[in-house]
Motif scaffolding. Sequence first.
Motif, PDB file in Angstrom:
ATOM      1  N   UNK A 378       0.814  -0.891   0.029  1.00 25.95           N
ATOM      2  CA  UNK A 378       0.099  -0.166   0.663  1.00 25.95           C
ATOM      3  C   UNK A 378       1.086   0.818  -0.001  1.00 25.95           C
ATOM      4  N   UNK A 379       2.056   1.416   1.032  1.00 24.51           N
ATOM      5  CA  UNK A 379       2.755   2.043   0.838  1.00 24.51           C
ATOM      6  C   UNK A 379       3.260   2.795  -0.465  1.00 24.51           C
ATOM      7  N   UNK A 380       3.474   1.228  -0.855  1.00 22.87           N
ATOM      8  CA  UNK A 380       4.836   2.028  -2.092  1.00 22.87           C
ATOM      9  C   UNK A 380       4.119   2.245  -2.911  1.00 22.87           C
ATOM     10  N   UNK A 381       2.419   1.509  -3.761  1.00 16.34           N
ATOM     11  CA  UNK A 381       2.120   1.810  -4.731  1.00 16.34           C
ATOM     12  C   UNK A 381       1.759   2.784  -4.777  1.00 16.34           C
ATOM     13  N   UNK A 382       0.919   3.819  -3.164  1.00 15.23           N
ATOM     14  CA  UNK A 382       0.594   4.950  -2.841  1.00 15.23           C
ATOM     15  C   UNK A 382       1.318   6.293  -3.622  1.00 15.23           C
ATOM     16  N   UNK A 383       2.205   5.340  -3.517  1.00 12.52           N
ATOM     17  CA  UNK A 383       3.140   6.451  -3.384  1.00 12.52           C
ATOM     18  C   UNK A 383       3.855   6.806  -4.821  1.00 12.52           C
ATOM     19  N   UNK A 384       4.191   5.301  -5.586  1.00 14.82           N
ATOM     20  CA  UNK A 384       4.286   5.292  -6.610  1.00 14.82           C
ATOM     21  C   UNK A 384       3.199   6.221  -7.456  1.00 14.82           C
ATOM     22  N   UNK A 385       1.799   5.693  -7.584  1.00 10.48           N
ATOM     23  CA  UNK A 385       0.884   6.591  -7.834  1.00 10.48           C
ATOM     24  C   UNK A 385       0.566   8.152  -7.984  1.00 10.48           C
ATOM     25  N   UNK A 386       0.967   8.356  -5.944  1.00  8.98           N
ATOM     26  CA  UNK A 386       0.144  10.126  -6.056  1.00  8.98           C
ATOM     27  C   UNK A 386       1.327  10.674  -5.705  1.00  8.98           C
ATOM     28  N   UNK A 387       2.502   9.552  -5.802  1.00  8.42           N
ATOM     29  CA  UNK A 387       4.161  10.473  -4.701  1.00  8.42           C
ATOM     30  C   UNK A 387       3.541  11.341  -3.291  1.00  8.42           C
ATOM     31  N   UNK A 388       2.204  10.199  -2.665  1.00  5.61           N
ATOM     32  CA  UNK A 388       2.286  10.146  -1.776  1.00  5.61           C
ATOM     33  C   UNK A 388       2.674   9.586  -1.011  1.00  5.61           C
ATOM     34  N   UNK A 389       3.005  10.313   0.909  1.00  8.09           N
ATOM     35  CA  UNK A 389       3.585   9.154   0.884  1.00  8.09           C
ATOM     36  C   UNK A 389       2.436   8.688   2.925  1.00  8.09           C
ATOM     37  N   UNK A 390       2.114   7.215   3.172  1.00  7.14           N
ATOM     38  CA  UNK A 390       1.274   6.944   4.458  1.00  7.14           C
ATOM     39  C   UNK A 390       2.106   6.475   5.145  1.00  7.14           C
ATOM     40  N   UNK A 391       2.184   7.213   5.985  1.00  7.51           N
ATOM     41  CA  UNK A 391       3.080   6.381   7.003  1.00  7.51           C
ATOM     42  C   UNK A 391       2.547   4.319   7.454  1.00  7.51           C
ATOM     43  N   UNK A 392       3.132   3.761   8.363  1.00  5.89           N
ATOM     44  CA  UNK A 392       2.340   2.080   8.696  1.00  5.89           C
ATOM     45  C   UNK A 392       1.029   2.293   8.928  1.00  5.89           C
ATOM     46  N   UNK A 393       0.563   3.450   9.957  1.00  7.39           N
ATOM     47  CA  UNK A 393      -1.178   3.253  10.862  1.00  7.39           C
ATOM     48  C   UNK A 393      -1.684   3.285   9.604  1.00  7.39           C
ATOM     49  N   UNK A 394      -1.125   4.412   9.035  1.00  4.81           N
ATOM     50  CA  UNK A 394      -2.062   5.217   8.099  1.00  4.81           C
ATOM     51  C   UNK A 394      -2.629   3.903   7.015  1.00  4.81           C
ATOM     52  N   UNK A 395      -1.946   2.960   6.092  1.00  6.81           N
ATOM     53  CA  UNK A 395      -0.635   2.028   5.408  1.00  6.81           C
ATOM     54  C   UNK A 395      -2.077   0.934   5.437  1.00  6.81           C
ATOM     55  N   UNK A 396      -2.268   0.137   7.081  1.00  7.16           N
ATOM     56  CA  UNK A 396      -2.921  -0.912   6.977  1.00  7.16           C
ATOM     57  C   UNK A 396      -4.558   0.102   7.003  1.00  7.16           C
ATOM     58  N   UNK A 397      -4.651   0.564   7.202  1.00  7.36           N
ATOM     59  CA  UNK A 397      -6.379   1.592   6.667  1.00  7.36           C
ATOM     60  C   UNK A 397      -6.870   1.750   5.251  1.00  7.36           C
ATOM     61  N   UNK A 398      -6.049   2.259   5.068  1.00 11.47           N
ATOM     62  CA  UNK A 398      -6.081   2.169   3.128  1.00 11.47           C
ATOM     63  C   UNK A 398      -5.789   0.467   2.641  1.00 11.47           C
ATOM     64  N   UNK A 399      -4.820  -0.165   3.081  1.00 18.82           N
ATOM     65  CA  UNK A 399      -4.783  -1.376   2.822  1.00 18.82           C
ATOM     66  C   UNK A 399      -6.503  -2.372   3.166  1.00 18.82           C
ATOM     67  N   UNK A 400      -6.965  -1.761   4.354  1.00 19.03           N
ATOM     68  CA  UNK A 400      -8.377  -2.904   3.989  1.00 19.03           C
ATOM     69  C   UNK A 400      -9.369  -1.705   3.927  1.00 19.03           C
ATOM     70  N   UNK A 401      -8.909  -1.028   3.268  1.00 23.60           N
ATOM     71  CA  UNK A 401      -9.902   0.122   2.641  1.00 23.60           C
ATOM     72  C   UNK A 401      -9.947  -0.532   1.222  1.00 23.60           C
ATOM     73  N   UNK A 402      -9.700  -1.311   0.966  1.00 21.61           N
ATOM     74  CA  UNK A 402      -9.016  -1.216  -0.892  1.00 21.61           C
ATOM     75  C   UNK A 402      -9.680  -2.996  -0.772  1.00 21.61           C
ATOM     76  N   UNK A 403      -9.390  -3.884   0.444  1.00 23.72           N
ATOM     77  CA  UNK A 403     -10.031  -4.901   0.593  1.00 23.72           C
ATOM     78  C   UNK A 403     -11.978  -4.441   0.821  1.00 23.72           C
ATOM     79  N   UNK A 404     -11.766  -4.176   1.701  1.00 20.68           N
ATOM     80  CA  UNK A 404     -13.403  -2.942   1.897  1.00 20.68           C
ATOM     81  C   UNK A 404     -14.468  -2.912   0.336  1.00 20.68           C
ATOM     82  N   UNK A 405     -13.479  -1.608  -0.482  1.00 23.66           N
ATOM     83  CA  UNK A 405     -14.299  -1.935  -1.532  1.00 23.66           C
ATOM     84  C   UNK A 405     -14.084  -3.177  -2.734  1.00 23.66           C
ATOM     85  N   UNK A 406     -13.040  -3.516  -2.960  1.00 25.15           N
ATOM     86  CA  UNK A 406     -12.817  -4.700  -3.654  1.00 25.15           C
ATOM     87  C   UNK A 406     -14.543  -5.867  -3.251  1.00 25.15           C
ATOM     88  N   UNK A 407     -14.782  -6.388  -1.814  1.00 24.80           N
ATOM     89  CA  UNK A 407     -16.269  -6.366  -0.634  1.00 24.80           C
ATOM     90  C   UNK A 407     -17.448  -6.082  -1.364  1.00 24.80           C
TER      91      UNK A 407
END
Length: 491
Positions: A378-407
């Motif tokens: 999540x940290x790597x792909x968001x940075x690659x796509x948007x140049x936005x740097x997330x901390x590991x806690x936020x990135x846990x949230x982001x990864x779970x957001x992707x799971x949620x949207x996939x569901x």
Amino acid sequence: MKFYSTRDKNICVSGAEAIALGLAPGGGLFVPECFPAYAPDAAKDYPQLARDIFGLYLDEFSADEIAEIVRRSYQVGNFPADPAPLASVAGVEVLELWHGPTAAFKDMALQALPHLLSASRIKAGHDKDTVILVATSGDTGKAALAGFAGVEGTQIIVFYPLGGVSRMQELQMLTTDADNAFVVGVHGNFDDCQRAVKTIFNDAAFRTRLADGGKEFSSANSINFGRLMPQIVYYYHAYNQLLRAGKIKMGDKVDIAVPSGNFGNILAACYAGKMGLPVRRLVCASNENRVLTDVIASGRYDRRRDFFTTASPSMDILVSSNFERYVYHLLDGDTAAVAELYAKLDAEGVFELPAAAIAKMKEQLWGGCAPWDEVAEAIDSVYAAEHYVMDPHTAVGYAVCKQYQATFGADATPLILASTASPYKFPAAVLGALGEDVAAIAELEQGSALAELTAGEVHYALRGLDQLPICQDLTADKSELAEKVADILHV
Ligand SMILES: *Cc1c(COP(=O)(O)O)cnc(C)c1O
């Protein structure tokens, strides 16, 4: 507005008393008797929202008293002009809660709590000075120190495990320069620190000694309603920003995702929903310590499991204390039932929610957990796509957001993600996720290495820490912490 204990309907106090006490007698948590209705309003700025919401829960305070508390808490200097800006990033609306003086979201409440506590103790007729004891594994210590430093009528003592926090976190604490703040490095681990705090808290003889010296204990951790209430404000603030940006119309629903540990931050989002913020669903994100994911899926809270040390340490928790408040609301305020469930958790390490409560929970809450490889991705792909740097806690949230949207399938409903720390607070994990050789970079250089790599700026609270004078030099063995406290307080 009255506040009840989650475990005993006969315990009923004012908001000021609930904040002054922290924890309800008998071990319950204070919950409000009802949720006052409050509508979003695009015209309101952060301080105005805070004044409105604090005022609704603390109706024994005058408008001027509330305004003064809010002014001191969120003034420019503590926070930028907008304390919690929203950034649209890769399909989610990131609510940045880390612009405060210690670079983690805990500042949003811990900058307010000391002022709330001082005022509450006067209002509730407590005439003694307040002593705050904190055990920290890293983030809470500095956020509490920053909040309480220099606040009249309070003293704060923080225990941290020597060698158990990062050098950056240690320097943040040791460079605290205030007459009322004391930091003690403990020869022991975090559990030793936490146990010592509980033992000292519950030692009747010690409390008497303290009272004779004109002092009493209170709590600065997230069981205090005074930490929960300020967190409601920023969810309204996020909604108002979406209104202003034209991304939603008044009344449109939003989803809110929160990286969770003690369940405090996400409970505040739930409270905002109960007050009338149009929330469709809450997404609760966990790391490998997935006790919340499991209880949301099964209705069974089971803390009998291995504890994992992860790259998101502030979410490494097996007993999420604020979940008790959520259970109380699920059970429609049945305090006897809550007391029974939590007695069971104490004795057996597990409890099961009734079927009706599980059904209700599943309508409101969706839980997911993300292991490190998903977080790093999540940290790597968001940075690659948007140049936005997330901390590991936020990135846990982001990864779970992707799971949620996939569901559920992504739809037009905005998904707000609470971003709980600046990436510069956890540069090693972030650099690792971005493919850098972290081992080759000295610990105190990692922040600037991350800034250089991403063309960003180290968070102002973390700059030049190694240049500041060390103002704290106390250490103690884990067996002598009570004497240390007595020494510091001269009692
Ligand atoms: C404390 C903390 C959390 C967890 O918040 P809870 O309110 O305990 O759920 C998440 N991220 C960071 C950076 C934190 O400091």
